[in-house]
Design an enzyme around this catalytic site. Structure first.
Site, mmCIF file in Angstrom:
data_model
loop_
_atom_site.group_PDB
_atom_site.id
_atom_site.type_symbol
_atom_site.label_atom_id
_atom_site.label_comp_id
_atom_site.label_asym_id
_atom_site.label_seq_id
_atom_site.Cartn_x
_atom_site.Cartn_y
_atom_site.Cartn_z
ATOM 1 N N GLU A 49 1.031 -0.933 0.136
ATOM 2 C CA GLU A 49 -0.199 0.101 -0.105
ATOM 3 C C GLU A 49 0.591 1.025 0.124
ATOM 4 O OE1 GLU A 49 -3.905 -1.130 2.358
ATOM 5 O OE2 GLU A 49 -2.676 -0.606 3.218
ATOM 6 N N ASP A 60 -6.265 9.691 10.185
ATOM 7 C CA ASP A 60 -4.523 9.010 10.125
ATOM 8 C C ASP A 60 -3.989 10.433 12.015
ATOM 9 O OD1 ASP A 60 -3.566 7.098 8.110
ATOM 10 O OD2 ASP A 60 -3.980 8.790 6.613
ATOM 11 N N TYR A 175 -10.208 -4.427 3.363
ATOM 12 C CA TYR A 175 -9.515 -4.008 4.937
ATOM 13 C C TYR A 175 -10.632 -3.720 5.577
ATOM 14 C CZ TYR A 175 -5.767 -0.861 6.858
ATOM 15 O OH TYR A 175 -4.674 -0.276 7.698
#
Lengths: 277, 399
Positions: A49, A60, A175
């Site tokens: 990734e 994040d 994911y």
């Protein structure tokens, strides 16, 4: 069959699980990205990734935020990320690359233009963090037309209906975000994750990768026992951040190779699981 | 526009709005959407909201005819909707009361907020104290430096102010950080967003709570003037005070809706915060809207003399009102806003917020072009006490 699918087929035949490391393109400098990608492959990565830096990485934690800021300080754009993938492809035509980032740089380029350019550069899949399935239907269709796998996230809070909704759009892998929070958060609860994965596999028929909170070989090994792929991000970024630039490749190689050994030992012992319906 | 019923069920205003967040936040937004829909249908919730607005905020806020100022401009009559007279000195409290009541109903004992200049942070800290909730406010470290008095106000009210050191260290980064907190602590935490932006249902919900401004105005204008204004003017950063006054006027024919953005040092200089005037559509903070961004889709830093307008995006409903032509969007520079600030101080004895001064400045441009019988309604969204240091600095004065 896409390249990502064939990787999972091969691994399943071998009774092994996919290791998917994450790095941010252009961190700490664009010159290091291609060498780092090759180092990840040497360390045993099955898929990589590659983060596309964005000014506002809302999902994040601090580690990947800093990686994004370092790359942006070097002026790294989505176009340049695609060029980096193209250079990587000169020496590696096998290892799938999944771009991971946020919607705005892609929409700014134009979704069609991006999908064409990504396919031409040798990208294999795309994960847009802020495209949940309800906003990602057109995007997934365009990616499929360019032979790119749209990778979607699922969370512990995702309902069964949403899991099916994602299953209808996703290919490559799904994911699974293992905990509440942002990337780089505290350690995950393996038992809680294990309880959810069979349900996701059954409803989607797509391999399930698990990420967020995987920081060492032991956790990676535990996750490899229950999931089809293990995603490691912030821990690798920390290694890059703390190394002198010319040491980063060697440090990352050692770290990822250690995780690989842990995973393979665990799956040899357990004999693996299946994702196919 | 008689049948205006946006957003749709998934939060879209035409191509704008929506839910552009990571999967990890979807369940929380669904829970909020359901809780808000139930609260809207609950007469007890609505009654408590209205009661708090009356007795705690001090509503209705008056509509005031600025006679001397109108005369000086020599054209249309200017009326001011006095949101500056609300408790805490701005319109922000209307929304905070609504969301805090909702948080209590959802049994979330902890509220969080982002703030730029500190006005929304102060309003959130205020309602948290009022309802006995834990309160954490995220604020860019650059803004903390510039707005020390508001930081102290929040602390007096019992809030914890967390400095944000990422990105440009301003409002947009504070919003990112508040979202990160929410996704991590979602089970006990309610995120009080301060403007008509963010993922659905926030733009709709904040608009609804703020629409008390426009609903009162319609009644008050009828009482005082026997008719509705020719134009309603409001400043637009994220756009909550503007949506609050515009929304009830959308179906009213013959009323122009004019949003005023911050042109900063001038649109051509690039030092501005005028997303609708100079931006292009993109995705940020959970919705699709007009954004100030570079050619690679990175969000750019903004400039305005008024910290409350200093935001690179704008609420998605404004994006739709612009494209549909129902509202017009113009921009006013720092210098023009300052001039209007001083005019209102001297001619009407009202010290306006620098944000609101942008709306006032556009009225000074428009009024002289209109006949004396015509009427402009300006949303005076906040008072200017918080801006003393900024204005004094501009005049070379230090305290």
């Amino acid at each position: 069959m896409t390249t990502i699918q064939s990787v999972f087929e091969r691994l399943q035949a071998q009774g092994r699980k996919a290791l998917i490391p994450f790095i941010t393109a252009g961190d700490p400098d664009p010159a290091w990205t291609v060498p780092l990608l090759h180092a990840l492959v040497r360390a045993g990565a099955d898929i990589i990734e590659l983060g596309v830096p964005f000014s506002d990485p809302m999902a994040d934690g601090p580690t990947i935020q800093r990686a994004s800021e370092r790359a942006l300080a070097k002026g790294v754009s989505l176009r340049q990320v695609l060029e980096l993938v193209e250079s990587f492809r000169a020496d590696d035509q096998q290892t799938p690359i999944v771009l991971m980032g946020y919607a705005n740089p892609i929409e700014s380029m134009g979704v069609e233009v991006f999908a064409g350019a990504a396919c031409a550069a040798g990208v294999n899949g795309v994960l847009v963090v802020d495209y949940p399935p309800e906003e990602g239907i057109d995007f997934a269709r365009i990616l499929h037309r360019h032979a790119l796998d749209p990778i979607f996230l699922l969370a512990p809070t995702s309902s069964d209906a949403r899991i099916s909704q994602v299953g209808a759009l996703a290919s490559g892998y799904i994911y699974y975000v293992s905990l509440k929070g942002v990337t780089g958060s505290a350690a995950l609860d393996v038992a809680a994750v294990a309880a959810r994965i069979p349900e996701i596999r059954a409803r989607t028929g797509v391999p399930v990768g698990v990420g967020f909170g995987i920081r060492d070989a032991a956790t990676a090994a535990a996750v490899a026992g229950i999931a089809d792929a293990v995603v490691v991000g912030s821990r690798i970024i920390e290694e890059i951040e703390q190394s002198a630039p010319d040491q980063a490749c060697a440090k990352v190689l050692a770290l990822v190779a250690d995780i690989r050994r842990g995973m393979d030992a665990a799956t040899n012992a357990s004999g693996g699981t299946t994702w196919a319906r | 526009m008689n049948d205006y019923d946006l957003p749709d069920a998934r939060g879209h205003f035409g191509p704008y709005g929506g839910v552009f967040v990571a999967e990890t936040l979807i369940a929380a937004l669904d829970e909020l959407k359901e809780a808000y829909a139930a609260a809207q249908r609950d007469p007890q919730f609505v009654a408590e909201f209205n009661d708090e607005l009356k007795h705690y905020v001090g509503r209705p806020s008056p509509v005031y005819h600025a006679r001397r100022w109108s005369e000086a401009l020599g054209g249309a009559q200017i009326y001011l909707k006095r949101e500056d007279l609300n408790h805490t000195g701005a319109h922000k409290i209307n929304n905070c009361i609504g969301q805090a009541l909702l948080a209590r109903r959802m049994q979330k004992p902890r509220v969080i907020a982002e703030t730029g200049a500190g006005q929304h942070g102060v309003a959130t800290a205020t309602v948290a104290a009022r309802y006995g909730m834990e309160c954490v406010v995220y604020m860019g470290s650059e803004d903390i430096r510039r707005q020390a008095a508001n930081v102290y106000r929040m602390k007096l009210l019992g809030a914890v102010v967390v400095p944000v050191e990422s990105g440009s260290r301003t409002l947009k980064d504070a919003l990112n950080e508040a979202m990160r907190d929410w996704v991590t602590n979602v089970s006990d935490t309610f995120y009080i967003i301060g403007t008509v932006a963010g993922p659905h249902p926030y733009p709709m919900m904040v608009r609804d709570f703020q629409s008390i401004i426009g609903r009162e105005s319609i009644v008050q204008m009828q009482e005082q003037c026997g008719r509705q204004p020719d134009a309603v003017i409001a400043c637009v950063g994220g756009g909550s005070n503007a949506m609050g006054i515009f929304y009830p006027y959308i179906p009213v024919a013959g009323v122009r809706l004019i949003g005023v953005e911050a042109a900063g040092e001038g649109i051509a200089t690039g030092q501005h915060a005028a997303s609708l005037t100079a931006g292009r559509p993109g995705v940020l903070h959970g919705n699709r809207t007009y954004l100030l961004q570079d050619e690679n889709g990175q969000i750019t830093e903004t400039h305005s003399i008024s910290a409350g307008l200093d935001y690179p995006g704008v609420g998605p409903e404004h994006a739709w009102l612009k494209d549909s032509g129902r509202a017009e969007y113009v921009s006013i520079s720092d210098a023009e806003a300052l001039q209007a600030f001083h005019d209102l101080c001297r001619l009407e004895g009202i010290i306006p917020a620098l944000e609101s001064s942008h709306a006032l400045a556009y009225a000074t441009r428009l009024a002289p072009t209109l006949a004396k019988e015509q009427i402009l309604l300006v949303n005076l969204s906040g008072r200017g006490d918080k801006d003393m240091h900024t204005v004094a600095d501009q005049s070379g004065i230090t305290f």
